[in-house]
Write a protein that holds these residues in place. Structure first.
Motif, PDB file in Angstrom:
ATOM      1  N   ARG A 216      -4.077   1.100  -2.454  1.00  0.00           N
ATOM      2  CA  ARG A 216      -3.746  -0.007  -1.550  1.00  0.00           C
ATOM      3  C   ARG A 216      -4.030   0.295  -0.076  1.00  0.00           C
ATOM      4  NH1 ARG A 216      -2.935  -5.057  -1.148  1.00  0.00           N
ATOM      5  NH2 ARG A 216      -0.963  -4.996  -0.031  1.00  0.00           N
ATOM      6  N   GLU A 217      -3.732   1.511   0.357  1.00  0.00           N
ATOM      7  CA  GLU A 217      -3.867   1.815   1.784  1.00  0.00           C
ATOM      8  C   GLU A 217      -5.321   1.944   2.232  1.00  0.00           C
ATOM      9  OE1 GLU A 217      -2.411   5.697  -0.218  1.00  0.00           O
ATOM     10  OE2 GLU A 217      -2.299   3.527  -0.547  1.00  0.00           O
TER      11      GLU A 217
ATOM     12  N   ASP B 111      -2.367  -9.095   5.280  1.00  0.00           N
ATOM     13  CA  ASP B 111      -1.575  -8.300   4.343  1.00  0.00           C
ATOM     14  C   ASP B 111      -0.851  -9.218   3.372  1.00  0.00           C
ATOM     15  OD1 ASP B 111      -2.253  -6.036   5.834  1.00  0.00           O
ATOM     16  OD2 ASP B 111      -0.471  -6.202   7.100  1.00  0.00           O
TER      17      ASP B 111
ATOM     18  N   GLU C  64      -6.676 -10.550   0.557  1.00  0.00           N
ATOM     19  CA  GLU C  64      -6.714  -9.970   1.905  1.00  0.00           C
ATOM     20  C   GLU C  64      -8.138  -9.922   2.451  1.00  0.00           C
ATOM     21  OE1 GLU C  64      -2.829  -7.017   1.350  1.00  0.00           O
ATOM     22  OE2 GLU C  64      -4.864  -6.269   0.993  1.00  0.00           O
TER      23      GLU C  64
ATOM     24  N   ARG D 117      -6.019  -9.287  10.856  1.00  0.00           N
ATOM     25  CA  ARG D 117      -5.432  -8.371   9.887  1.00  0.00           C
ATOM     26  C   ARG D 117      -4.681  -9.196   8.855  1.00  0.00           C
ATOM     27  NH1 ARG D 117      -2.109  -2.750  10.248  1.00  0.00           N
ATOM     28  NH2 ARG D 117      -1.270  -2.853   8.135  1.00  0.00           N
TER      29      ARG D 117
ATOM     30  N   SER E  96      -8.939  -4.539   4.401  1.00  0.00           N
ATOM     31  CA  SER E  96      -8.127  -5.132   5.465  1.00  0.00           C
ATOM     32  C   SER E  96      -7.328  -4.100   6.249  1.00  0.00           C
ATOM     33  CB  SER E  96      -7.165  -6.165   4.869  1.00  0.00           C
ATOM     34  OG  SER E  96      -6.313  -5.569   3.917  1.00  0.00           O
ATOM     35  N   ASN E  97      -7.228  -2.859   5.722  1.00  0.00           N
ATOM     36  CA  ASN E  97      -6.436  -1.840   6.407  1.00  0.00           C
ATOM     37  C   ASN E  97      -7.283  -0.719   6.997  1.00  0.00           C
ATOM     38  OD1 ASN E  97      -3.704  -0.906   7.036  1.00  0.00           O
ATOM     39  ND2 ASN E  97      -4.140   0.804   5.666  1.00  0.00           N
TER      40      ASN E  97
ATOM     41  N   THR F 215       8.326  -6.916   7.797  1.00  0.00           N
ATOM     42  CA  THR F 215       7.637  -8.117   8.249  1.00  0.00           C
ATOM     43  C   THR F 215       8.590  -8.927   9.117  1.00  0.00           C
ATOM     44  OG1 THR F 215       8.276  -9.162   6.154  1.00  0.00           O
ATOM     45  CG2 THR F 215       6.037  -8.295   6.323  1.00  0.00           C
TER      46      THR F 215
END
Length: 687
Positions: free
Chosen positions: A409-410, A163, A151, A161, A414-415, A553
């Motif tokens: 992860r959050e 994911d 990512e 962005r 990238s986030n 998605t």
């Protein structure tokens, strides 16, 4: 409905499927099925057009561009969060509606992010190769690290962005790149009385009469964006028997889960979830009864919770029918027998049976920690925006110094931009509503874990939930500047802070991280590895003829516009404006069937025979709200907003006997807009 469950679950069907099942990946579309069943050639240009015209909302909904000047349509209930935040005690946009006659009048939404999918890359091989020679205990960390690296590389290379999405519960990994829009402005919304006509009574029912639409506009550099791909509004819309397509972002399905996992959902997950939702719904209803302003403040939360409660109730009913799990069990056995007949059958079948057993064994571990994990670690912890803000600050301070691959992860690079957009949102948080939600959450926490649990002791400190909530409400986190100050001050600022919400987040973080670690290493990772083995068998037997479960998605679904029979009556495929007024009269215009004044005054201005809502067999689920419905030419012919109650079982099994997705008809939208003084909007839609 028992006969619905005699169908073989699509994920394990061993014969070619000829139903309309499937939430298909756009990079693995069902071209052969569409050609064989409907004579339709699904071309790459058609798919590109649909992909680049489709939009994902950061609150879990879908939408689409419908003009060359960045106009976007979604559902009113998806836009309700923005409508609520833009409202004031003197201007209730949810109840009264809104229209901006010029672009200068459009209202900016401070924390709304939209994503448009640019491309998809299969990175399965790279992810799996990173796990070679990795002990099982370290697999979760290794996988998280390589996904974060992919990512970050993509973000730095493209600016998009990026994911990495897990598909088939661990059978594949794809990199999704999105163009983001964070300057989004409200253009139009009807009154909630017509957007949600029938309220909770009619939710998940059909026939329906809802103008569940809302228009926004995306901006870049303070100017409306000019998308190359947008959906032309069809003035005629669909008719019965038409082939239709739905492009949207379905949230979660469980069709590829094993019998043991579904048994766990039936016996543990769903009863807990329903108890939590009912407790919060009761608290919100009680708060709403205090007065009109309180009702306005709580309306968006109440709709969301009531909708979830009804949806999960439908899922629970489906799993309580023993035929569902018998069918799943039979399907697992049949797949095993077929796999055993392949060239490497014995070895493959041994791994398959071992994976089935692993998932079953893991459920015992999950049962021991599930309530703690849900109550302390997940996004539903305390159901409090202020606590979420406090936890995000505490964890950002802890996570940012770490390498990207070592973070939760959050909090990966990238986030971060999206995370901070939400963290620093100036949207109002109503103190009295927050207090009511905190009191209900703390009460539920004590009920579920017992007053002697260490987390309950820390959260309550010997006080009642109401008194504990009062203490927590002394927080300064209502102020965005205070949030920024704490984050910028880092560990030293947190160490010196006496903010009660920050202190609670700090104290609970050790316990929350511990239960998360146990979940990731002893539940999530073993399940993911087991499902990876199951996916290999499924691919060997069925190829890519089975769509993966939904993952929020972009997916493509298709079906036909079609009515159905229920309770001895034939339900037509579409409702009409005349039917709307007849139902309002029949219900004596009492809430929730009370039409807005403009509709009562303007009844003669609309065609009573014009189609309003329609149903089709296309495969949709929660998250598809706001999804555009397209015809063969790729034109906008409707907008998805719901399923009927027969479709609630689709989380586990697809059926088209009675299950339908429900949409607002494009002709109905244009007809309804006659009642609103919005010439510029109609012109932009090509009318």
């Amino acid at each position: 409905m028992r006969y619905l469950f005699t169908l073989i679950l699509g994920g394990f069907c061993l014969m070619p499927a000829y139903t309309d099942e499937g939430m298909w990946l756009l990079n693995e579309p069902p071209k052969e099925r569409l050609k064989e069943k409907y004579g339709f050639d699904l071309t790459e240009p058609w798919l590109e057009h649909a992909r680049l015209a489709s939009v994902r909302f950061n609150n879990g909904g879908s939408g689409s561009f419908v003009s060359p000047t960045g106009l976007i349509i979604t559902n009113h209930h998806i836009g309700s969060d923005a409508l609520s935040k833009l409202s004031t005690p003197k201007r209730n946009l949810l109840k009264e509606g809104f229209y901006a006659p010029t672009m200068a009048d459009e209202l900016k939404c401070e924390d709304l992010e939209l994503n448009v999918l640019q491309d998809i890359t299969d990175v399965t091989e790279r992810v799996n190769n990173s796990l070679k020679d990795t002990p099982p205990a370290g697999a979760a960390a290794a996988r998280r690290s390589v996904m974060a690296a992919i990512e970050k590389e993509s973000l730095e290379k493209t600016g998009l962005r990026s994911d990495v999405v897990t598909l088939y519960q661990g059978g594949a990994y794809h990199l999704y790149r999105y163009k983001k829009f964070t300057d989004v402005r409200l253009v139009f919304a009807p009154e909630s009385g017509i957007a949600g006509f029938g309220g909770d009574v009619d939710n998940f029912e059909f026939p329906r009469f809802n103008l569940d639409i809302c228009f926004f506009r995306a901006y870049e550099n303070d100017k409306p964006t000019t998308p190359k791909h947008f959906l032309k509004f069809s003035p005629d819309g669909p008719k019965e028997g038409d082939l239709v397509f739905v492009t949207g972002h379905p949230g979660t399905t469980n069709r590829l889960e094993t019998t043991a996992k579904l048994e766990h959902r039936r016996d543990q997950t769903l009863p807990y979830t329903l108890a939590r939702l009912r407790a919060m719904e009761a608290a919100l209803l009680q708060y709403s009864e205090r007065g009109p302003e309180q009702r306005r403040q709580a309306s968006t939360d109440l709709h969301r919770v009531a909708n979830a409660r009804k949806a999960f109730s439908g899922q629970y009913q489906g799993l309580l029918d023993s035929a569902t799990l018998r069918t799943k069990n039979t399907a697992e056995y049949n797949l095993s027998v077929t796999a055993a007949k392949l060239p490497e059958g014995k070895e493959m079948n041994d791994k398959y049976l071992k994976a089935i057993a692993t998932v079953r064994e893991v459920q015992a571990v999950y049962k021991s920690i599930e309530k703690e994990h849900n109550l302390i670690e997940t996004s539903t912890a305390f159901s409090s925006p202020l606590f979420s803000i406090a936890r995000t600050i505490v964890r950002l301070v802890e996570e940012q110094p770490k390498s990207n691959g070592e973070r939760l992860r959050e909090y990966r690079d990238s986030n971060l931009e999206s995370l901070k957009l939400e963290l620093f949102s100036p949207a109002p948080i109503y103190a009295d509503l927050e207090r009511a939600k905190l009191t209900a959450s703390l009460t539920f926490l004590a009920e579920q874990l017992s007053v002697n649990h260490p987390v309950v002791k820390v959260a309550l400190e010997g006080a009642s939930p109401a008194k504990a909530a009062d203490e927590l409400m002394k927080t300064k986190l209502f102020d965005v500047a205070e949030r920024k100050k704490l984050l910028e001050g880092g560990k030293e600022a947190l160490r010196k802070s006496d903010d009660p919400m920050i202190l609670l987040a700090l104290i609970l973080d050790t316990h929350a991280r511990a239960v998360r670690k146990k979940f990731e290493e002893q539940v999530e990772e073993p399940e993911r590895q087991a499902y990876g083995e199951l996916a290999k068998v499924r691919f060997a037997v069925l190829g890519r003829t089975v769509a993966p479960d939904a993952t929020l998605t972009l997916r493509l679904a298709y079906g036909v516009v079609k009515g159905y029979e229920a309770e001895g009556k034939q339900i037509p495929y579409a409702t009409t404006f005349g039917g709307l007024f007849e139902k309002a009269d029949r219900q004596e215009h009492k809430e929730p069937f009370d039409l807005p004044k403009r509709w009562l005054d303007g009844q003669s201005k609309v065609d009573p025979a014009a189609p309003f809502n329609f149903a089709s067999t296309a495969d949709t689920i929660g998250g598809n709200s706001g999804s555009p419905v397209l015809n063969r030419a790729g034109e906008f012919i409707g907008i998805n907003f719901d399923r009927n109650r027969h479709g609630l079982v689709r989380n586990f099994v697809y059926t088209d006997v009675q299950a339908r997705h429900i949409s607002v008809h494009s002709k109905g939208i244009l007809e309804a807009l006659k009642l609103y003084d919005c010439p510029a909007l109609l012109k932009e839609l090509g009318k």
